[in-house]
Design an enzyme around this catalytic site. Structure first.
Site, short mmCIF file in Angstrom:
data_model
loop_
_atom_site.label_atom_id
_atom_site.label_comp_id
_atom_site.label_asym_id
_atom_site.label_seq_id
_atom_site.Cartn_x
_atom_site.Cartn_y
_atom_site.Cartn_z
N CYS A 143 0.88 -1.18 0.00
CA CYS A 143 0.00 0.00 0.00
C CYS A 143 0.91 1.22 0.00
O CYS A 143 1.03 1.92 1.00
CB CYS A 143 -0.91 0.00 1.21
SG CYS A 143 -1.76 -1.58 1.54
N CYS A 202 -1.23 4.54 11.19
CA CYS A 202 -1.07 5.84 11.84
C CYS A 202 -2.32 6.12 12.66
O CYS A 202 -2.92 7.19 12.57
CB CYS A 202 -0.83 6.94 10.80
SG CYS A 202 -2.09 7.09 9.52
N GLU A 213 0.09 0.25 -5.50
CA GLU A 213 -0.97 1.14 -5.02
C GLU A 213 -2.23 0.86 -5.82
O GLU A 213 -2.20 0.85 -7.05
CB GLU A 213 -0.55 2.60 -5.17
CG GLU A 213 -1.62 3.60 -4.82
CD GLU A 213 -2.16 3.43 -3.40
OE1 GLU A 213 -3.40 3.43 -3.24
OE2 GLU A 213 -1.35 3.28 -2.45
N ARG A 248 -3.42 7.93 -7.07
CA ARG A 248 -2.31 7.90 -6.13
C ARG A 248 -1.11 7.12 -6.68
O ARG A 248 0.04 7.39 -6.32
CB ARG A 248 -2.77 7.28 -4.79
CG ARG A 248 -3.62 8.24 -3.98
CD ARG A 248 -4.31 7.56 -2.80
NE ARG A 248 -3.39 6.88 -1.91
CZ ARG A 248 -2.72 7.48 -0.92
NH1 ARG A 248 -2.83 8.78 -0.74
NH2 ARG A 248 -1.93 6.78 -0.13
N PRO A 302 2.08 7.69 -0.72
CA PRO A 302 2.72 8.42 -1.82
C PRO A 302 4.17 8.02 -2.08
O PRO A 302 4.79 8.55 -3.00
CB PRO A 302 2.65 9.87 -1.35
CG PRO A 302 2.73 9.78 0.14
CD PRO A 302 1.98 8.52 0.50
N GLY A 325 6.84 7.50 0.56
CA GLY A 325 7.86 7.78 1.57
C GLY A 325 8.55 6.54 2.09
O GLY A 325 9.78 6.50 2.23
N LYS A 326 7.78 5.52 2.38
CA LYS A 326 8.36 4.30 2.94
C LYS A 326 9.08 3.48 1.86
O LYS A 326 10.13 2.89 2.11
CB LYS A 326 7.27 3.49 3.63
CG LYS A 326 6.65 4.24 4.83
CD LYS A 326 5.48 3.49 5.45
CE LYS A 326 4.94 4.23 6.67
NZ LYS A 326 4.21 5.48 6.31
N ASP A 359 1.53 -0.98 5.06
CA ASP A 359 1.22 0.27 5.75
C ASP A 359 -0.26 0.51 5.49
O ASP A 359 -0.65 1.14 4.52
CB ASP A 359 2.09 1.40 5.20
CG ASP A 359 1.88 2.71 5.94
OD1 ASP A 359 1.77 2.68 7.17
OD2 ASP A 359 1.80 3.76 5.27
#
Length: 482
Positions: A115, A236, A139, A144, A118, A120-121, A183
């Site tokens: 997943c 998160c 994704e 996205r 955008p 970052g990971k 994530d």
């Protein structure tokens, strides 16, 4: 800020005496961070050029759990500079930086970020293994996934990009990955301070809906793990239903085993009392915003039973052997890149690159675009592949021209023709301007500033024509040297 009443009713009993301190943390501004990628943050590290002082003075201290992560002020202008556009750093919420460390990516591994937008990971994973593995960033959302692809290219991350559901990937790629990051889409309670709109959209049913979706995603993810592979799960959000209780469910229903995570300073152990007193949950980690400088986050790492599959024993190795055979026969991997076509690529690459990355020496060709092959050994039948790797060059008739992705994947010292630019010239270049050719250069030129490869240009007598992608050009980038 005003927290949702149902959220207060849910979390206040869980936090007990710590609730007033937790609630007071919402009166502080959200944390912002930047992860340094192309530069070294240590004086004794010669593998990368040193971080530019003009950037360093905009940072205000190191993130304790990320060696190359820093805090920055809310009004920072770093995202409006040439250094951001050239992939020198990634602006990322500080707590999210810990997730890539939990993945613990190793060179040569095949890793899936399920997943990923955008990005970052994914970009942090690529950085941690120095682009020496095979990373797939997926994704499901069509809009996205395009943002994901652009961020991966900007950061020079070696990764394929797919646009599929976890279920479809599980059917195509059973037992294929050494590590998978989920994530997960979640209720976003940890982002209330950063995004007040998330608090307005939250309801007491949000955790229930999200937990159901998370279980579906994780069930597909575990099918794609090799025996002995690791699954990294992060959210998160704060509620136990999407965190400790999901981990307990993975142990009970998917047969995974919770592992101890690396030391993450200022993070807290997971709460066994949130899931029937299961002691193994102390191996998971939570970031509470009243105990550390960051937004809310949860991360866990679990292992699939079975003998661990080494890189050399996995399907990656069979893919390498097949590619080696094609190379001996003078063939590339994809349609159109065989025999003479493959030799044309090798000859062209030798003309512009001193030391090309191994993964770009045998690319695949799709619709006249040469890509690095990050899907080596994986079937793509029925899978929506946005990019099989980094876009390196395009073929136009009998000519080959470099693409921006090749520049961002490389350091300037890999190219023969390099033109250094000062910051003002670099700003003009990224705006799309032509540059003067005072050096008498000819042909394709890599442009360099502060140890960064900014992109390509075409040198002709008297001028250097701009090849910076039109869709990436920016007006009004800010100078840090003035």
């Amino acid at each position: 800020m005003q927290l949702p009443n149902a959220f207060v009713d849910m979390m206040k009993p869980h936090l007990g005496p710590a609730w007033p301190e937790f609630e007071a943390s919402y009166d502080r501004p959200p944390s912002r961070g930047v992860r340094i990628d192309r530069w070294s943050v240590r004086a004794d590290d010669p593998s990368r050029p040193p971080i530019l002082h003009a950037v360093l003075r905009h940072l205000r201290g190191q993130v304790p759990w990320m060696p190359f992560g820093f805090y920055m002020d809310e009004e920072s202008v770093l995202g409006k500079t040439i250094y951001h556009e050239a992939g020198a750093f990634y602006i990322q919420e500080p707590s999210a930086m810990a997730v890539a460390l939990a993945v613990d990516p190793q060179p040569g591994e095949r890793i899936l970020d399920l997943c990923a937008a955008p990005g970052g990971k994914s970009t942090a994973i690529a950085r941690l293994m120095n682009n020496l593995g095979h990373l797939v960033a997926n994704e499901i959302h069509p809009t996205r996934v395009k943002i994901l692809a652009e961020n991966l290219e900007r950061m020079g991350a070696a990764a394929a990009v797919t646009n599929e559901s976890p279920g479809a990937l599980a059917k195509a790629w059973p037992a294929s990955f050494h590590a998978i990051l989920v994530d997960a889409p979640c209720s976003g309670e940890g982002m209330f301070r950063k995004d007040p709109q998330a608090a307005k959209e939250w309801s007491k049913d949000s955790p229930i809906v999200c937990a159901t979706r998370q279980k579906d995603i994780l069930s597909s993810a575990v099918e794609m793990l090799l025996p002995g592979g690791r699954l990294i799960y992060s959210t998160c959000t704060f509620n136990p239903m999407e965190n400790e209780q999901i981990v307990a469910w993975m142990e009970d229903e998917l047969g995974l085993v919770v592992e101890e995570l690396p030391n993450l300073p200022r993070w807290s152990p997971g709460r066994p009392d949130f899931a029937d007193g299961r002691i193994a949950l102390t191996k998971t980690r939570r970031l509470w915003p009243h105990l550390a400088e960051g937004e809310g986050h949860f991360v866990a790492r679990l292992r699939k039973p079975g003998a661990a599959t080494s890189v050399s024993d996995s399907s990656l190795d069979s893919g390498r052997r097949a590619r080696a055979g094609r190379e001996r026969r003078g063939e590339g991997r994809s349609v159109g890149l065989r025999g003479t076509g493959f030799k044309d690529w090798q000859n062209w690459l030798a003309e512009i690159c001193k030391r090309p990355d191994p993964s770009i020496e045998t690319p695949i060709l799709h619709k006249d675009i040469y890509f690095s092959d990050e899907l080596l050994g994986l079937s793509v039948d029925g899978i929506r592949v946005l990019r099989p790797g980094t876009p390196l060059a395009k073929r136009e008739g009998n000519r080959i021209e470099p693409l921006h992705g090749l520049a961002l994947r490389s350091s300037p010292n890999r190219f023969f023709n390099v033109k250094p630019l000062d910051e003002q010239a670099a700003i003009r270049y990224m705006a799309g301007d032509a540059l003067a050719n005072d050096d008498g250069l000819r042909g394709f030129v890599a442009l360099e500033h502060a140890g960064l490869c900014l992109g390509f240009a075409k040198a002709v007598p008297g001028r250097v024509n701009n090849l910076y992608p039109k869709g990436w050009r920016k007006q009004g980038l800010i100078s840090l040297s003035t």
